[in-house]
Design a protein around this motif. Structure first.
Motif, PDB file in Angstrom:
ATOM      1  N   GLU A 197      44.823  68.842  45.200  1.00  0.00           N
ATOM      2  CA  GLU A 197      43.798  68.443  44.240  1.00  0.00           C
ATOM      3  C   GLU A 197      42.402  68.604  44.822  1.00  0.00           C
ATOM      4  O   GLU A 197      41.469  69.017  44.137  1.00  0.00           O
ATOM      5  CB  GLU A 197      44.015  66.989  43.820  1.00  0.00           C
ATOM      6  CG  GLU A 197      45.299  66.755  43.051  1.00  0.00           C
ATOM      7  CD  GLU A 197      45.156  67.073  41.567  1.00  0.00           C
ATOM      8  OE1 GLU A 197      45.360  66.168  40.754  1.00  0.00           O
ATOM      9  OE2 GLU A 197      44.847  68.241  41.231  1.00  0.00           O
ATOM     10  N   GLY A 198      42.251  68.282  46.112  1.00  0.00           N
ATOM     11  CA  GLY A 198      40.935  68.371  46.737  1.00  0.00           C
ATOM     12  C   GLY A 198      40.425  69.793  46.826  1.00  0.00           C
ATOM     13  O   GLY A 198      39.255  70.071  46.524  1.00  0.00           O
ATOM     14  N   VAL A 199      41.282  70.715  47.257  1.00  0.00           N
ATOM     15  CA  VAL A 199      40.861  72.120  47.351  1.00  0.00           C
ATOM     16  C   VAL A 199      40.536  72.662  45.962  1.00  0.00           C
ATOM     17  O   VAL A 199      39.545  73.372  45.774  1.00  0.00           O
ATOM     18  CB  VAL A 199      41.955  72.973  48.026  1.00  0.00           C
ATOM     19  CG1 VAL A 199      41.475  74.412  48.177  1.00  0.00           C
ATOM     20  CG2 VAL A 199      42.339  72.401  49.384  1.00  0.00           C
ATOM     21  N   VAL A 200      41.373  72.321  44.972  1.00  0.00           N
ATOM     22  CA  VAL A 200      41.124  72.766  43.594  1.00  0.00           C
ATOM     23  C   VAL A 200      39.804  72.195  43.091  1.00  0.00           C
ATOM     24  O   VAL A 200      39.007  72.908  42.456  1.00  0.00           O
ATOM     25  CB  VAL A 200      42.293  72.347  42.680  1.00  0.00           C
ATOM     26  CG1 VAL A 200      41.928  72.558  41.209  1.00  0.00           C
ATOM     27  CG2 VAL A 200      43.554  73.130  43.035  1.00  0.00           C
ATOM     28  N   ASP A 201      39.546  70.917  43.364  1.00  0.00           N
ATOM     29  CA  ASP A 201      38.283  70.296  42.946  1.00  0.00           C
ATOM     30  C   ASP A 201      37.087  71.078  43.479  1.00  0.00           C
ATOM     31  O   ASP A 201      36.120  71.345  42.752  1.00  0.00           O
ATOM     32  CB  ASP A 201      38.206  68.847  43.443  1.00  0.00           C
ATOM     33  CG  ASP A 201      39.044  67.898  42.600  1.00  0.00           C
ATOM     34  OD1 ASP A 201      39.374  68.251  41.459  1.00  0.00           O
ATOM     35  OD2 ASP A 201      39.343  66.797  43.091  1.00  0.00           O
TER      36      ASP A 201
END
Length: 395
Positions: free
Chosen positions: A102-106
């Motif tokens: 989720e963090g990388v996608v964010d």
């Protein structure tokens, strides 16, 4: 490093006054622009749903590959599910997503979807915190959402076993980072004379040279490059992945980066490599678009044919590029059914002409998509103007 010895570009007296031969870069820039125009022209001729699918494929590859460059393997279905949810693209069943994905996608989506928003120190800190939600990089605790402090020594990029390590690069001291990053952001957000593609290449190089964080600098540098490329394209929707191309040419990327960071402020060679890699990334996106369009036409061809969920799932796996050859045992394992049920599913598809037996030898029979069904000429007669309302599902 000996005192007074200038080994890196940030030590130059006129740092960071970049120099480059614009005449030498004119042809590569024109070639990239032409390739971008051809890709965007094709995309303009398809519907919104297919553009969304193409963007989903490009963004998924971008997120996976930007982490893979740093040696991290992300779960592809998790990444795809995370991006699809944010884009509002229906992909059917979704995969579980962890905090790291989720963090990388964010970060990637914020860089591209909000490409026209200023890049501030706080925004960079937010990206960094998203990359490291636990506060750790591997087993090492790092500073999150803050510049590095060099408490354990200078920030160096090294390789090799302990005792025989090679220093590829040493970043500027931590005590000058506030001023250095402020100067970088002023340039990034302000108006400048550089052509947009040149600015994207310079921004990537400049940020990764400052190396302001304990970890994640490469991923953030690539996100900044993507942000500027989105500005240059005039659209936040991404259809090609420079990160994926860098991963495919990882050794060449690190070689040119090291030569540039140990060279002069004439960075023509770096920019030429950057533009050539970008051109190859756009060309690769044409193949991705081919696959998206092909899959859509395939499902429209079989929209009225009743297929069960197992058959749809396995056909999608084949359409997405199934590795190796499909056997009855593989079908049973993937579909979570008995071998008898798998064979029955396969025989039904063979009777319809969708599958055929492979010519490849082996101890067991292999199956593949039937070539006549897969030919472009046989599918091109099915326009991409509607979505199947019954029968087979393209998700």
């Amino acid at each position: 490093m000996m005192s007074g010895e200038n080994r890196y570009i940030w030590q130059a007296d006129d740092w960071p006054h970049w120099r480059y031969d614009l005449a030498a870069l004119a042809a590569p820039m024109a070639e990239v622009s032409r390739a971008q125009g051809l890709l965007l022209g094709r995309l303009a001729d398809v519907g919104v749903a297919l553009r969304d699918q193409a963007s989903l494929a490009a963004l998924t590859e971008d997120v996976v590959k930007t982490s893979e460059i740093e040696g991290e393997q992300l779960n592809v279905p998790s990444v795809r599910s995370s991006i699809a949810r944010r884009l509002g693209v229906d992909i059917g069943a979704v995969a579980p997503v962890d905090r790291h994905v989720e963090g990388v996608v964010d970060m990637v989506l914020d860089a591209t979807a909000n490409c026209h928003a200023p890049v501030t120190r706080e925004r960079l800190f937010g990206w960094h915190a998203a990359l490291f939600p636990t506060g750790y990089s591997g087993l090492s605790k790092i500073k999150i959402g803050a510049w590095r402090d060099d408490a354990s020594g200078p920030m160096q990029v090294i390789s090799g076993p302990i005792g025989r390590q090679r220093v590829h690069f040493e970043a500027p001291p931590a005590d000058c980072l506030d001023a250095e990053v402020r100067r970088f952001l002023d340039w990034l957000n302000g108006r400048s004379d550089e052509p947009p593609l040149i600015k994207a290449g310079l921004a990537h190089l400049w940020f990764v040279t400052l190396h302001p964080f304990d970890d994640g600098n490469g991923r953030i540098a690539r996100a900044i490059g993507d942000l500027l490329l989105a500005r240059a394209d005039g659209s936040p929707q991404r259809f090609y992945s420079l990160s994926a191309q860098i991963q495919r040419e990882r050794k060449a990327y690190y070689d040119i980066l090291e030569r540039t960071q140990k060279g002069t402020l004439d960075v023509t060679e770096w920019l030429a490599w950057f533009l050539d890699a970008l051109h190859r990334a756009v060309d690769q996106a044409q193949h991705t678009l081919d696959a998206v369009l092909f899959k859509a036409r395939f499902w429209q061809r079989w929209a009225a044919t009743p297929l069960n969920a197992r058959q749809v799932k396995l056909l999608n796996r084949l359409l997405d590029g199934f590795e190796g050859k499909l056997s009855t045992s593989k079908w049973a394992a993937i579909a979570k059914c008995s071998p008898d049920t798998a064979l029955r599913d396969i025989n039904e598809l063979m009777a319809l002409g969708i599958l055929r037996k492979s010519d490849a030898g082996g101890r067991s029979t292999r199956y593949e998509l039937n070539d006549p069904i897969m030919s472009a000429s046989s599918l091109s007669s099915y326009p991409l103007t509607s979505t199947p309302s019954s029968g087979a599902s393209p998700v």
